[in-house]
Design a protein around this motif. Sequence first.
Motif, PDB file in Angstrom:
ATOM      1  N   TRP A  70     -61.634  53.042 -46.307  1.00 51.30           N
ATOM      2  CA  TRP A  70     -60.481  54.495 -45.660  1.00 51.30           C
ATOM      3  C   TRP A  70     -61.520  54.960 -43.966  1.00 51.30           C
ATOM      4  CZ3 TRP A  70     -56.135  55.983 -46.317  1.00 51.30           C
ATOM      5  CH2 TRP A  70     -55.619  55.917 -47.683  1.00 51.30           C
ATOM      6  N   THR A  71     -62.887  54.753 -44.263  1.00 52.92           N
ATOM      7  CA  THR A  71     -63.329  55.178 -42.920  1.00 52.92           C
ATOM      8  C   THR A  71     -63.813  54.168 -41.790  1.00 52.92           C
ATOM      9  OG1 THR A  71     -65.261  53.997 -43.400  1.00 52.92           O
ATOM     10  CG2 THR A  71     -65.539  56.257 -44.245  1.00 52.92           C
ATOM     11  N   LYS A  72     -63.298  53.162 -42.034  1.00 59.53           N
ATOM     12  CA  LYS A  72     -62.647  52.567 -41.075  1.00 59.53           C
ATOM     13  C   LYS A  72     -61.383  52.421 -40.504  1.00 59.53           C
ATOM     14  CE  LYS A  72     -66.697  49.191 -41.495  1.00 59.53           C
ATOM     15  NZ  LYS A  72     -66.802  47.391 -41.902  1.00 59.53           N
ATOM     16  N   ARG A  73     -60.221  52.957 -41.454  1.00 57.11           N
ATOM     17  CA  ARG A  73     -59.051  53.686 -40.881  1.00 57.11           C
ATOM     18  C   ARG A  73     -58.104  54.793 -40.187  1.00 57.11           C
ATOM     19  NH1 ARG A  73     -55.953  52.426 -46.683  1.00 57.11           N
ATOM     20  NH2 ARG A  73     -57.674  50.270 -47.676  1.00 57.11           N
ATOM     21  N   ILE A  74     -59.375  55.243 -40.357  1.00 62.33           N
ATOM     22  CA  ILE A  74     -59.990  56.223 -39.160  1.00 62.33           C
ATOM     23  C   ILE A  74     -58.878  56.639 -38.042  1.00 62.33           C
ATOM     24  CG2 ILE A  74     -60.688  58.388 -38.109  1.00 62.33           C
ATOM     25  CD1 ILE A  74     -62.275  58.358 -41.316  1.00 62.33           C
ATOM     26  N   TRP A  75     -59.804  55.306 -37.130  1.00 62.05           N
ATOM     27  CA  TRP A  75     -59.619  54.840 -35.716  1.00 62.05           C
ATOM     28  C   TRP A  75     -58.449  54.249 -35.325  1.00 62.05           C
ATOM     29  CZ3 TRP A  75     -59.950  57.064 -31.384  1.00 62.05           C
ATOM     30  CH2 TRP A  75     -59.885  56.039 -30.368  1.00 62.05           C
ATOM     31  N   PRO A  76     -58.469  53.804 -35.696  1.00 61.51           N
ATOM     32  CA  PRO A  76     -56.554  52.634 -35.802  1.00 61.51           C
ATOM     33  C   PRO A  76     -55.664  53.907 -36.103  1.00 61.51           C
ATOM     34  CG  PRO A  76     -57.787  51.352 -37.279  1.00 61.51           C
ATOM     35  CD  PRO A  76     -58.807  52.727 -37.055  1.00 61.51           C
ATOM     36  N   ALA A 123     -44.577  46.952 -40.133  1.00 59.55           N
ATOM     37  CA  ALA A 123     -45.016  47.746 -38.776  1.00 59.55           C
ATOM     38  C   ALA A 123     -43.379  47.409 -37.966  1.00 59.55           C
ATOM     39  CB  ALA A 123     -45.736  46.054 -37.948  1.00 59.55           C
ATOM     40  N   SER A 124     -42.592  46.196 -38.802  1.00 63.60           N
ATOM     41  CA  SER A 124     -41.438  46.743 -39.056  1.00 63.60           C
ATOM     42  C   SER A 124     -40.999  47.829 -38.934  1.00 63.60           C
ATOM     43  CB  SER A 124     -40.439  46.122 -39.097  1.00 63.60           C
ATOM     44  OG  SER A 124     -40.720  44.039 -38.388  1.00 63.60           O
ATOM     45  N   ILE A 125     -40.734  48.843 -40.214  1.00 66.75           N
ATOM     46  CA  ILE A 125     -40.883  49.604 -40.567  1.00 66.75           C
ATOM     47  C   ILE A 125     -41.319  50.877 -39.199  1.00 66.75           C
ATOM     48  CG2 ILE A 125     -40.566  51.515 -42.536  1.00 66.75           C
ATOM     49  CD1 ILE A 125     -41.009  49.693 -44.165  1.00 66.75           C
ATOM     50  N   PHE A 126     -42.380  50.649 -39.248  1.00 63.56           N
ATOM     51  CA  PHE A 126     -42.619  51.801 -38.157  1.00 63.56           C
ATOM     52  C   PHE A 126     -42.283  51.238 -36.764  1.00 63.56           C
ATOM     53  CE2 PHE A 126     -47.231  51.778 -39.733  1.00 63.56           C
ATOM     54  CZ  PHE A 126     -46.624  52.270 -40.452  1.00 63.56           C
ATOM     55  N   PHE A 127     -41.984  50.435 -36.092  1.00 63.92           N
ATOM     56  CA  PHE A 127     -41.557  50.385 -34.944  1.00 63.92           C
ATOM     57  C   PHE A 127     -39.681  50.582 -34.997  1.00 63.92           C
ATOM     58  CE2 PHE A 127     -39.590  47.120 -31.561  1.00 63.92           C
ATOM     59  CZ  PHE A 127     -40.016  48.189 -30.683  1.00 63.92           C
ATOM     60  N   ALA A 128     -39.158  50.506 -35.980  1.00 65.43           N
ATOM     61  CA  ALA A 128     -37.465  50.181 -36.361  1.00 65.43           C
ATOM     62  C   ALA A 128     -37.373  51.926 -35.875  1.00 65.43           C
ATOM     63  CB  ALA A 128     -37.027  50.219 -37.777  1.00 65.43           C
ATOM     64  N   GLY A 129     -38.352  52.775 -36.463  1.00 63.88           N
ATOM     65  CA  GLY A 129     -38.172  54.932 -35.988  1.00 63.88           C
ATOM     66  C   GLY A 129     -38.304  54.979 -34.288  1.00 63.88           C
ATOM     67  N   MET A 130     -38.620  53.797 -33.751  1.00 62.10           N
ATOM     68  CA  MET A 130     -38.354  54.379 -32.290  1.00 62.10           C
ATOM     69  C   MET A 130     -37.368  53.768 -31.129  1.00 62.10           C
ATOM     70  SD  MET A 130     -42.743  54.270 -31.594  1.00 62.10           S
ATOM     71  CE  MET A 130     -43.395  52.299 -31.739  1.00 62.10           C
ATOM     72  N   SER A 131     -36.997  52.449 -31.912  1.00 59.97           N
ATOM     73  CA  SER A 131     -36.306  51.160 -30.469  1.00 59.97           C
ATOM     74  C   SER A 131     -34.724  51.020 -30.625  1.00 59.97           C
ATOM     75  CB  SER A 131     -37.296  49.996 -30.036  1.00 59.97           C
ATOM     76  OG  SER A 131     -37.314  49.433 -31.943  1.00 59.97           O
ATOM     77  N   LEU A 161     -48.914  49.757 -33.361  1.00 54.53           N
ATOM     78  CA  LEU A 161     -48.468  49.634 -34.839  1.00 54.53           C
ATOM     79  C   LEU A 161     -48.929  48.751 -35.926  1.00 54.53           C
ATOM     80  CD1 LEU A 161     -44.742  50.995 -33.370  1.00 54.53           C
ATOM     81  CD2 LEU A 161     -46.627  52.203 -34.345  1.00 54.53           C
ATOM     82  N   LEU A 162     -49.044  47.543 -34.819  1.00 53.60           N
ATOM     83  CA  LEU A 162     -49.811  46.686 -35.417  1.00 53.60           C
ATOM     84  C   LEU A 162     -51.463  46.593 -36.458  1.00 53.60           C
ATOM     85  CD1 LEU A 162     -48.340  43.064 -33.597  1.00 53.60           C
ATOM     86  CD2 LEU A 162     -47.337  44.292 -35.503  1.00 53.60           C
ATOM     87  N   GLY A 163     -52.202  47.753 -35.800  1.00 58.01           N
ATOM     88  CA  GLY A 163     -52.824  47.660 -35.714  1.00 58.01           C
ATOM     89  C   GLY A 163     -53.741  48.906 -37.317  1.00 58.01           C
ATOM     90  N   VAL A 164     -52.400  49.452 -37.234  1.00 63.06           N
ATOM     91  CA  VAL A 164     -52.420  50.188 -38.321  1.00 63.06           C
ATOM     92  C   VAL A 164     -52.117  49.758 -39.611  1.00 63.06           C
ATOM     93  CG1 VAL A 164     -50.961  53.226 -39.276  1.00 63.06           C
ATOM     94  CG2 VAL A 164     -51.860  52.552 -37.118  1.00 63.06           C
ATOM     95  N   ALA A 165     -50.696  49.356 -39.871  1.00 63.19           N
ATOM     96  CA  ALA A 165     -50.362  48.883 -40.604  1.00 63.19           C
ATOM     97  C   ALA A 165     -51.167  47.547 -41.153  1.00 63.19           C
ATOM     98  CB  ALA A 165     -49.507  47.420 -40.083  1.00 63.19           C
ATOM     99  N   LYS A 166     -51.564  46.951 -40.291  1.00 57.65           N
ATOM    100  CA  LYS A 166     -52.786  45.823 -41.229  1.00 57.65           C
ATOM    101  C   LYS A 166     -54.282  46.290 -41.808  1.00 57.65           C
ATOM    102  CE  LYS A 166     -56.547  42.448 -38.966  1.00 57.65           C
ATOM    103  NZ  LYS A 166     -56.709  41.668 -38.037  1.00 57.65           N
ATOM    104  N   VAL A 167     -55.021  48.188 -41.141  1.00 61.30           N
ATOM    105  CA  VAL A 167     -55.792  48.105 -41.798  1.00 61.30           C
ATOM    106  C   VAL A 167     -55.003  48.655 -43.843  1.00 61.30           C
ATOM    107  CG1 VAL A 167     -56.720  49.095 -40.301  1.00 61.30           C
ATOM    108  CG2 VAL A 167     -55.452  50.425 -41.015  1.00 61.30           C
ATOM    109  N   PHE A 168     -53.927  48.922 -43.657  1.00 59.89           N
ATOM    110  CA  PHE A 168     -53.297  49.668 -44.870  1.00 59.89           C
ATOM    111  C   PHE A 168     -52.446  48.319 -45.718  1.00 59.89           C
ATOM    112  CE2 PHE A 168     -53.652  53.887 -42.318  1.00 59.89           C
ATOM    113  CZ  PHE A 168     -53.849  54.478 -43.941  1.00 59.89           C
ATOM    114  N   VAL A 169     -52.109  47.263 -45.166  1.00 61.42           N
ATOM    115  CA  VAL A 169     -51.173  46.658 -46.259  1.00 61.42           C
ATOM    116  C   VAL A 169     -52.407  45.006 -46.025  1.00 61.42           C
ATOM    117  CG1 VAL A 169     -49.393  48.023 -46.559  1.00 61.42           C
ATOM    118  CG2 VAL A 169     -49.362  46.212 -44.188  1.00 61.42           C
TER     119      VAL A 169
END
Length: 422
Positions: free
Chosen positions: A205-211, A99-107, A77-85
Motif C-alpha cells: 500500500w505504501t508504494k501505491r500512493i505515488w501512482p 483501465a478501460s473502466i477509468f478511461f471510459a469515464g473520460m473519453s 491510469l494504467l499505472g493506477v490499475a496496475k498497482v491495484f489489480v
Amino acid sequence: MELAVLLASFVVLLLTGTSVAAAMLVSGVLSLFVGGLPITIVAERMLGSVNSYTLLAVPFFIFAAVIMNRGGLTDRLLGVAKVFVGHLPGGTAQVDVLASIFFAGMSGSATADAASQGRILIPHMEQQGYDKGFAAGVNSASATIGAIIPPSITMVIYGSVTNISVGALFLAGIVPGLIVGIGMMLVVWFLAVRRGYPRDDYTPWTKRIWPVVSAIPALLAPVLILGGIFSGATTPTEAGVIACAYALFLGFVVYRELKPKDMLPILAETVEATAVPVFIIAAGSVFGFALTTSGFGFLMQDWLRAVTDDPLVFMVIVIGLFLVIGLFVEGTAAMLIFVPIFMPLVAGFGIDQLQFAMIVIITIMVGTITPPVGLQLFIAADIAKISVFKVDIWPFVAITMGITILMVIFPQIVTFLPGLMR
C-alpha cells in the motif's frame, strides 16, 4: 419496388466490399430515384441529420480522447490499475479491463480505448507469455466499456436519433457498465487460473500512493465531466468542451507531455476519427428515409406484433437481430437503421426507453468485437498481428450477453440511478 431496389442494392454493395456508409447512401439514392422523389432530398436529409447541437458533443469527446492519449493521462491510469489489480490472476489483462473502466469515464470512445491501451498492453502481455489471441480478445472486449460507462459517443448519437435525454442515458449506463467490467475481470480470472497466465508481484500500500497521487488530476476528469451534466450545470456538448479544455490543461501544464507541435497531429487525428461516425449518420439518414418511404418500418413492426405480444420475447428478438446484424453491419449504422423502427413498439409494449437503449447499445458493442466486421476486433488483431478469427473473444461475448439478458429480466439494473436522480 422501391423496397426491393433498396435492399437488393444494399446487399450487393456490401458483398462487393463497399463500406456500410457508402452502401447505405448509394442504395438510398437509387430507391428514392426509383420512387420518383427529388434527389435534392438526399442533401436535405444528410445536412439535417448532422446539423444538431447534441451531435456537437461527438467531435469534442473524440478530441478529448486523442489529447488524453497523447498527453500522458492514459499512462497514469494504467499505472493506477496496475498497482491495484496487477497481482490478481492474469494481472496485465486485469489492468486492461480496469483501465478501460477509468478511461471510459473520460473519453466515451471504445475505438480510442482499444487503440491506446492495445499498443501498450498487447505487446506486454505477449512478452509475459499470454496467448496473442487472448491478449487481443481482452483488449477489444474491455474497450466496449467505453461506450457503456458515460460519457459515451454512442449514447450521444442514440439520444440524437430518439430524442431521449443524453444525460438520462449517461446515468443509465453507469451500473451496467460497471457490471460488464466486473464480469470481464471474472472471466480473465477464470481463464488465467485454467491456463496458467502470470500475475505481477503484490504492490504494498505504501508504494501505491505515488501512482494514485500522480493520477488524481486524470481521475478527476470524470467527476468534472459527469458532475456538470448530472447537476444540470452543463449540457453534454458543453461537457465535451470542458473535457477538451481540461485535457489540454493536464497535457500542457500538469503533466507537460504535450508540446505546441503536437496540436496539428492531434487535430488531424480528431478530424479523421470524427468524419467516420458523422458520414455514417448522414448516410444512415438517407437510408432510413428510404426505408420509411418504402414501408419497410411498417412491415417490420407488423411482423414483430404477429410474432409476439410479450415484451420479454420482443426484447430477446431485438437482441438476436442486432447480434446477427452486428456481424455484417457497423454498429452505428445498425442503430440508425433499426432503432427508429423499434421505438413505436417499445412504447406499445410498455418497455422503459432507457432499459431498451442500454440493451441495444450493449448488443451493438458486442458487434464491434465479433468477426468479420468488428472495429475494435480489427484494431486489437492488427496490433497483435493475428487474424480476427484467431482472437479469443467468445468468453467475453458470452459474459456480456449474459449480463444483457439480466438487464432484460431486471430493468432496475438500468433504471435505478436515473430514477434516484429524478
